[in-house]
Design a protein around this motif. Sequence first.
Motif, PDB file in Angstrom:
ATOM      1  N   LEU A   1     126.818  21.882  28.653  1.00  0.00           N
ATOM      2  CA  LEU A   1     125.592  21.009  28.588  1.00  0.00           C
ATOM      3  C   LEU A   1     125.104  21.208  29.902  1.00  0.00           C
ATOM      4  N   ASP A   2     123.813  20.385  29.963  1.00  0.00           N
ATOM      5  CA  ASP A   2     123.085  20.361  31.344  1.00  0.00           C
ATOM      6  C   ASP A   2     122.788  19.033  31.711  1.00  0.00           C
ATOM      7  N   ASN A   3     121.985  18.863  32.844  1.00  0.00           N
ATOM      8  CA  ASN A   3     121.805  17.492  33.207  1.00  0.00           C
ATOM      9  C   ASN A   3     120.589  17.035  32.089  1.00  0.00           C
ATOM     10  N   ALA A   4     119.589  17.788  31.848  1.00  0.00           N
ATOM     11  CA  ALA A   4     118.518  17.595  30.925  1.00  0.00           C
ATOM     12  C   ALA A   4     119.217  17.003  29.535  1.00  0.00           C
ATOM     13  N   SER A   5     120.258  17.667  28.826  1.00  0.00           N
ATOM     14  CA  SER A   5     120.803  17.435  27.693  1.00  0.00           C
ATOM     15  C   SER A   5     121.447  15.963  27.752  1.00  0.00           C
ATOM     16  N   LEU A   6     122.099  15.756  28.892  1.00  0.00           N
ATOM     17  CA  LEU A   6     122.809  14.258  28.939  1.00  0.00           C
ATOM     18  C   LEU A   6     121.954  13.423  28.779  1.00  0.00           C
ATOM     19  N   ALA A   7     120.468  13.430  29.185  1.00  0.00           N
ATOM     20  CA  ALA A   7     119.604  12.317  28.906  1.00  0.00           C
ATOM     21  C   ALA A   7     119.169  12.269  27.555  1.00  0.00           C
ATOM     22  N   GLU A   8     119.419  13.200  26.762  1.00  0.00           N
ATOM     23  CA  GLU A   8     118.673  13.208  25.383  1.00  0.00           C
ATOM     24  C   GLU A   8     119.539  12.163  24.444  1.00  0.00           C
ATOM     25  N   PRO A   9     119.142  11.882  23.251  1.00  0.00           N
ATOM     26  CA  PRO A   9     119.648  10.880  22.463  1.00  0.00           C
ATOM     27  C   PRO A   9     121.076  11.390  21.944  1.00  0.00           C
ATOM     28  N   SER A  10     122.104  10.623  21.876  1.00  0.00           N
ATOM     29  CA  SER A  10     123.340  10.941  21.130  1.00  0.00           C
ATOM     30  C   SER A  10     123.036  10.476  19.761  1.00  0.00           C
ATOM     31  N   ARG A  11     124.074  10.620  18.880  1.00  0.00           N
ATOM     32  CA  ARG A  11     123.834  10.201  17.451  1.00  0.00           C
ATOM     33  C   ARG A  11     124.314   8.500  17.196  1.00  0.00           C
ATOM     34  N   LEU A  12     124.478   8.087  18.670  1.00  0.00           N
ATOM     35  CA  LEU A  12     124.722   6.566  18.487  1.00  0.00           C
ATOM     36  C   LEU A  12     123.403   5.771  18.848  1.00  0.00           C
TER      37      LEU A  12
ATOM     38  N   TRP B   1     122.003   4.911  22.784  1.00  0.00           N
ATOM     39  CA  TRP B   1     122.629   5.648  23.800  1.00  0.00           C
ATOM     40  C   TRP B   1     122.541   7.108  23.864  1.00  0.00           C
ATOM     41  N   THR B   2     122.230   7.638  25.021  1.00  0.00           N
ATOM     42  CA  THR B   2     122.084   9.047  25.230  1.00  0.00           C
ATOM     43  C   THR B   2     123.589   9.717  25.330  1.00  0.00           C
ATOM     44  N   ARG B   3     123.846  11.145  25.460  1.00  0.00           N
ATOM     45  CA  ARG B   3     124.920  11.717  25.757  1.00  0.00           C
ATOM     46  C   ARG B   3     125.555  11.140  27.090  1.00  0.00           C
ATOM     47  N   GLY B   4     124.608  10.756  27.806  1.00  0.00           N
ATOM     48  CA  GLY B   4     125.288  10.349  29.123  1.00  0.00           C
ATOM     49  C   GLY B   4     126.011   8.749  28.993  1.00  0.00           C
ATOM     50  N   HIS B   5     125.385   8.148  28.213  1.00  0.00           N
ATOM     51  CA  HIS B   5     126.162   6.950  27.751  1.00  0.00           C
ATOM     52  C   HIS B   5     127.546   7.189  27.215  1.00  0.00           C
ATOM     53  N   VAL B   6     127.526   7.821  26.204  1.00  0.00           N
ATOM     54  CA  VAL B   6     128.698   8.195  25.386  1.00  0.00           C
ATOM     55  C   VAL B   6     129.797   8.842  26.152  1.00  0.00           C
ATOM     56  N   LEU B   7     129.533   9.513  27.401  1.00  0.00           N
ATOM     57  CA  LEU B   7     130.410  10.150  28.263  1.00  0.00           C
ATOM     58  C   LEU B   7     130.915   8.900  29.011  1.00  0.00           C
ATOM     59  N   ALA B   8     129.944   8.221  29.799  1.00  0.00           N
ATOM     60  CA  ALA B   8     130.465   7.029  30.623  1.00  0.00           C
ATOM     61  C   ALA B   8     131.414   6.223  29.690  1.00  0.00           C
ATOM     62  N   HIS B   9     131.140   5.917  28.748  1.00  0.00           N
ATOM     63  CA  HIS B   9     131.981   5.099  27.674  1.00  0.00           C
ATOM     64  C   HIS B   9     133.294   5.676  27.707  1.00  0.00           C
ATOM     65  N   LEU B  10     133.323   7.086  27.257  1.00  0.00           N
ATOM     66  CA  LEU B  10     134.727   7.630  27.225  1.00  0.00           C
ATOM     67  C   LEU B  10     135.458   7.499  28.648  1.00  0.00           C
TER      68      LEU B  10
ATOM     69  N   HIS C   1     133.073  12.666  20.596  1.00  0.00           N
ATOM     70  CA  HIS C   1     132.868  14.245  20.802  1.00  0.00           C
ATOM     71  C   HIS C   1     131.895  14.667  19.709  1.00  0.00           C
ATOM     72  N   VAL C   2     132.008  14.113  18.560  1.00  0.00           N
ATOM     73  CA  VAL C   2     131.081  14.308  17.299  1.00  0.00           C
ATOM     74  C   VAL C   2     129.789  13.316  17.814  1.00  0.00           C
ATOM     75  N   ASP C   3     129.887  12.117  18.083  1.00  0.00           N
ATOM     76  CA  ASP C   3     128.767  11.509  18.546  1.00  0.00           C
ATOM     77  C   ASP C   3     127.719  12.358  19.371  1.00  0.00           C
ATOM     78  N   LEU C   4     128.348  13.010  20.117  1.00  0.00           N
ATOM     79  CA  LEU C   4     127.389  13.788  21.420  1.00  0.00           C
ATOM     80  C   LEU C   4     126.327  14.824  20.394  1.00  0.00           C
ATOM     81  N   GLY C   5     126.669  15.035  19.538  1.00  0.00           N
ATOM     82  CA  GLY C   5     125.737  15.989  18.623  1.00  0.00           C
ATOM     83  C   GLY C   5     125.560  17.328  19.298  1.00  0.00           C
ATOM     84  N   ALA C   6     126.616  17.912  19.886  1.00  0.00           N
ATOM     85  CA  ALA C   6     126.589  18.874  20.515  1.00  0.00           C
ATOM     86  C   ALA C   6     127.181  20.069  20.021  1.00  0.00           C
ATOM     87  N   GLY C   7     127.340  20.056  18.362  1.00  0.00           N
ATOM     88  CA  GLY C   7     127.893  21.288  17.788  1.00  0.00           C
ATOM     89  C   GLY C   7     129.153  21.058  17.271  1.00  0.00           C
TER      90      GLY C   7
END
Length: 228
Positions: free
Chosen positions: A25-36, A39-48, A136-142
């Motif tokens: 991923l990159d910095n911009a994609s972390l700010a994009e919405p996750s499937r939750l 929450w952005t992808r960054g929220h998901v990673l911080a939670h993990l 990992h699935v919630d990230l929506g990253a494939g």
Amino acid sequence: MTDHAHDLACVRDATDRLLRAVARLDNASLAEPSRLPGWTRGHVLAHLARNADALVNALEGRPMYASAAARDADIEDGAARPLDVQLADLRESADRFRAAGDAPADWTRTVELRNGVTDAAARLPFRRWAEVELHHVDLGAGYELEDVPAEFLERETGFLTQRFSGNPDVPATRITDGTRTWDTGRAADEPEVTVSGPAAELVGWLAGRRDGSRLTARGGALPKLPPL
């Protein structure tokens, strides 16, 4: 009997898959919405990362989180961090969980989780495995539920059906992937509805990640499940 050593190895494998995916991923994609929702992808990673530390706390006899508000604040504060910081936090928190899991301990003891929930210490590695796979699935990253190990899908189905078992708001439900069956919902002599479908679709529905539209319900409508 739960094999905590096996589950710890599965956590390591799942974490390695997650770290490889996040590194793409990159910095911009972390700010994009996750499937939750919310929450952005960054929220998901911080939670993990914070969940790994929280489970270390539980294994070592401390409260998982200082408070619900502190838990939420830590996730919010960590969500906007750049990729390199997120990755380092994921790795370091995973290493702390691994060290806690490798330490000599009585795995038959009871530990306290959030909201007064208790469980056997030996079941915490599987709980962490579920966190890593589902988020990992919630990230929506494939990475999809169809990509997770078959063993995880089977055991997570059992875990989630057990969680809804006895719930008076859930009809007596028999769940099957065509090979195995699980019963859940309110107590009854016979199931009110039978839900069948592929293992990934069953877990997606039970975990609130999919709407169940690809499942088949016989005897009644597809039950509406309470949130986890």
